[in-house]
Scaffold this motif. Structure first.
Motif, PDB file in Angstrom:
ATOM      1  N   PHE A   7      52.574  32.139  44.999  1.00  0.00           N
ATOM      2  CA  PHE A   7      51.928  33.445  45.000  1.00  0.00           C
ATOM      3  C   PHE A   7      52.574  34.327  46.069  1.00  0.00           C
ATOM      4  O   PHE A   7      51.955  34.686  47.072  1.00  0.00           O
ATOM      5  CB  PHE A   7      50.426  33.290  45.252  1.00  0.00           C
ATOM      6  N   ASP A   8      53.833  34.651  45.832  1.00  0.00           N
ATOM      7  CA  ASP A   8      54.565  35.466  46.798  1.00  0.00           C
ATOM      8  C   ASP A   8      54.348  36.954  46.516  1.00  0.00           C
ATOM      9  O   ASP A   8      53.571  37.335  45.628  1.00  0.00           O
ATOM     10  CB  ASP A   8      56.057  35.117  46.779  1.00  0.00           C
ATOM     11  N   HIS A  13      52.917  41.783  43.244  1.00  0.00           N
ATOM     12  CA  HIS A  13      53.369  43.065  42.708  1.00  0.00           C
ATOM     13  C   HIS A  13      53.244  43.094  41.186  1.00  0.00           C
ATOM     14  O   HIS A  13      52.751  44.068  40.597  1.00  0.00           O
ATOM     15  CB  HIS A  13      54.815  43.311  43.135  1.00  0.00           C
ATOM     16  N   GLU A  14      53.669  42.028  40.529  1.00  0.00           N
ATOM     17  CA  GLU A  14      53.621  41.980  39.067  1.00  0.00           C
ATOM     18  C   GLU A  14      52.186  41.953  38.553  1.00  0.00           C
ATOM     19  O   GLU A  14      51.875  42.556  37.520  1.00  0.00           O
ATOM     20  CB  GLU A  14      54.391  40.759  38.554  1.00  0.00           C
ATOM     21  N   ILE A  60      51.827  47.365  49.096  1.00  0.00           N
ATOM     22  CA  ILE A  60      51.142  46.082  49.218  1.00  0.00           C
ATOM     23  C   ILE A  60      51.913  45.159  50.156  1.00  0.00           C
ATOM     24  O   ILE A  60      53.127  45.296  50.328  1.00  0.00           O
ATOM     25  CB  ILE A  60      50.962  45.407  47.841  1.00  0.00           C
ATOM     26  N   GLN A  61      51.188  44.236  50.760  1.00  0.00           N
ATOM     27  CA  GLN A  61      51.796  43.339  51.738  1.00  0.00           C
ATOM     28  C   GLN A  61      51.038  42.023  51.779  1.00  0.00           C
ATOM     29  O   GLN A  61      49.802  42.007  51.749  1.00  0.00           O
ATOM     30  CB  GLN A  61      51.769  43.993  53.125  1.00  0.00           C
ATOM     31  N   LEU A 120      43.075  42.278  49.760  1.00  0.00           N
ATOM     32  CA  LEU A 120      43.313  41.508  48.542  1.00  0.00           C
ATOM     33  C   LEU A 120      43.208  40.018  48.845  1.00  0.00           C
ATOM     34  O   LEU A 120      43.902  39.509  49.726  1.00  0.00           O
ATOM     35  CB  LEU A 120      44.702  41.828  47.984  1.00  0.00           C
ATOM     36  N   GLN A 121      42.355  39.340  48.112  1.00  0.00           N
ATOM     37  CA  GLN A 121      42.169  37.910  48.323  1.00  0.00           C
ATOM     38  C   GLN A 121      42.389  37.152  47.026  1.00  0.00           C
ATOM     39  O   GLN A 121      42.006  37.616  45.945  1.00  0.00           O
ATOM     40  CB  GLN A 121      40.761  37.634  48.855  1.00  0.00           C
ATOM     41  N   LEU A 122      43.006  35.997  47.143  1.00  0.00           N
ATOM     42  CA  LEU A 122      43.232  35.127  45.996  1.00  0.00           C
ATOM     43  C   LEU A 122      42.103  34.105  45.937  1.00  0.00           C
ATOM     44  O   LEU A 122      41.874  33.361  46.894  1.00  0.00           O
ATOM     45  CB  LEU A 122      44.582  34.420  46.127  1.00  0.00           C
TER      46      LEU A 122
END
Length: 280
Positions: A7-8, A13-14, A60-61, A120-122
């Protein structure tokens, strides 16, 4: 995400490019991706609201936000707003973590720059991974629509920009509003501004409703606070409800010819609430 090669930043971005709604900014379109900038950098995402003249410059970062991330976001926002001044522009910072160290700085910028910070959290649910976005800094409303300088035009200008069919819908909705909340001596009348049609009465702006005519439909704006019951009732009735405009506090409904009569049972209470809210 940071530190996990699956999850880079490219993956992130995609994901956002394919599904910009994940950011929680509404029903936006992707205007451009990795947009080349004069400085040599690239803007991650340029998003547009199809029903407003608004563009979102998104950076985004992975990991925590830092000085360069904030500066880069504002720099790209500034470049785009100068290149395309006909649009409203909003800078958006997206990061896994917006640290307290920079939160106050972002708040300070937000007093002068329209800026949103999103964390943003996964999250893993049932073996599947999904992104969850939380706004930690939202837009500061710098003015109301009445205070915002608007270029005054006339009906003929709007007939050329939209159509007589669309303006007929506006006329009907205003007439229905006058039946509900107007009086015999002072009816509400359309006030033709360059970016929207508002209302006036006795020469005074009273935009508890406003309209954005298109060629074959209009976007009717009702200044009513958002709540789940209202949204559900409108959608269940069959109205074409566009995502709520949190910046200006408006319900947005797309109306085609005939809708103004067909859905009057739903539109009348919304008109009355908007009128009451505006004058409270």
């Amino acid at each position: 995400m940071k530190g996990d090669p699956r999850f880079d930043e490219r993956w992130l971005h995609e994901q956002l490019k394919e599904r910009p709604a994940l950011l929680g900014l509404g029903d936006l379109d992707v205007r451009d991706s990795e947009r080349q900038q004069p400085s040599g950098g690239r803007l991650d995402l340029l998003l547009t609201d199809p029903e407003r003249v608004t563009r979102y410059e998104v950076e985004i970062q992975l990991g925590a936000t830092d000085e360069s991330h904030i500066i880069r976001t504002i720099e790209y926002w500034d470049v785009e707003r100068k290149r395309y001044p006909q649009y409203e522009h909003v800078a958006v910072i997206g990061a896994e973590q917006v640290t307290s160290r920079f939160l106050n700085v972002i708040h300070l910028f937000n007093g002068a720059i329209p800026l949103i910070a999103i964390q943003l959290q996964l999250v893993e649910v049932g073996g599947a991974h999904t992104l969850v976005a939380s706004r930690v800094v939202d837009l500061v409303r710098l003015a109301t629509e009445e205070e915002d300088e608007a270029t005054v035009v006339d009906r003929a200008w709007w007939e050329g920009k939209s159509s007589s069919t669309a303006l007929a819908i506006v006329d009907d909705v205003i007439a229905q509003a006058n039946e509900l909340v107007g009086d015999a001596e002072e009816h509400y009348e359309p006030k033709y501004n360059k970016h929207y049609i508002g209302l006036s009465r006795n020469g005074k702006t009273t935009n508890f409703m406003a309209f954005r005519p298109r060629k074959k439909h209009i976007i009717a704006l009702f200044k009513v606070p958002e709540d789940e019951e209202t949204t559900s009732n409108l959608e269940e009735a069959g109205l074409d409800v566009i995502p709520y405009d949190s910046q200006w506090g408006n319900y947005r409904i797309r109306l085609v010819p005939g809708d103004q009569g067909k859905y009057r049972e739903q539109l009348d209470p919304l008109t009355e609430r908007a009128h009451k809210q505006y004058h409270s």
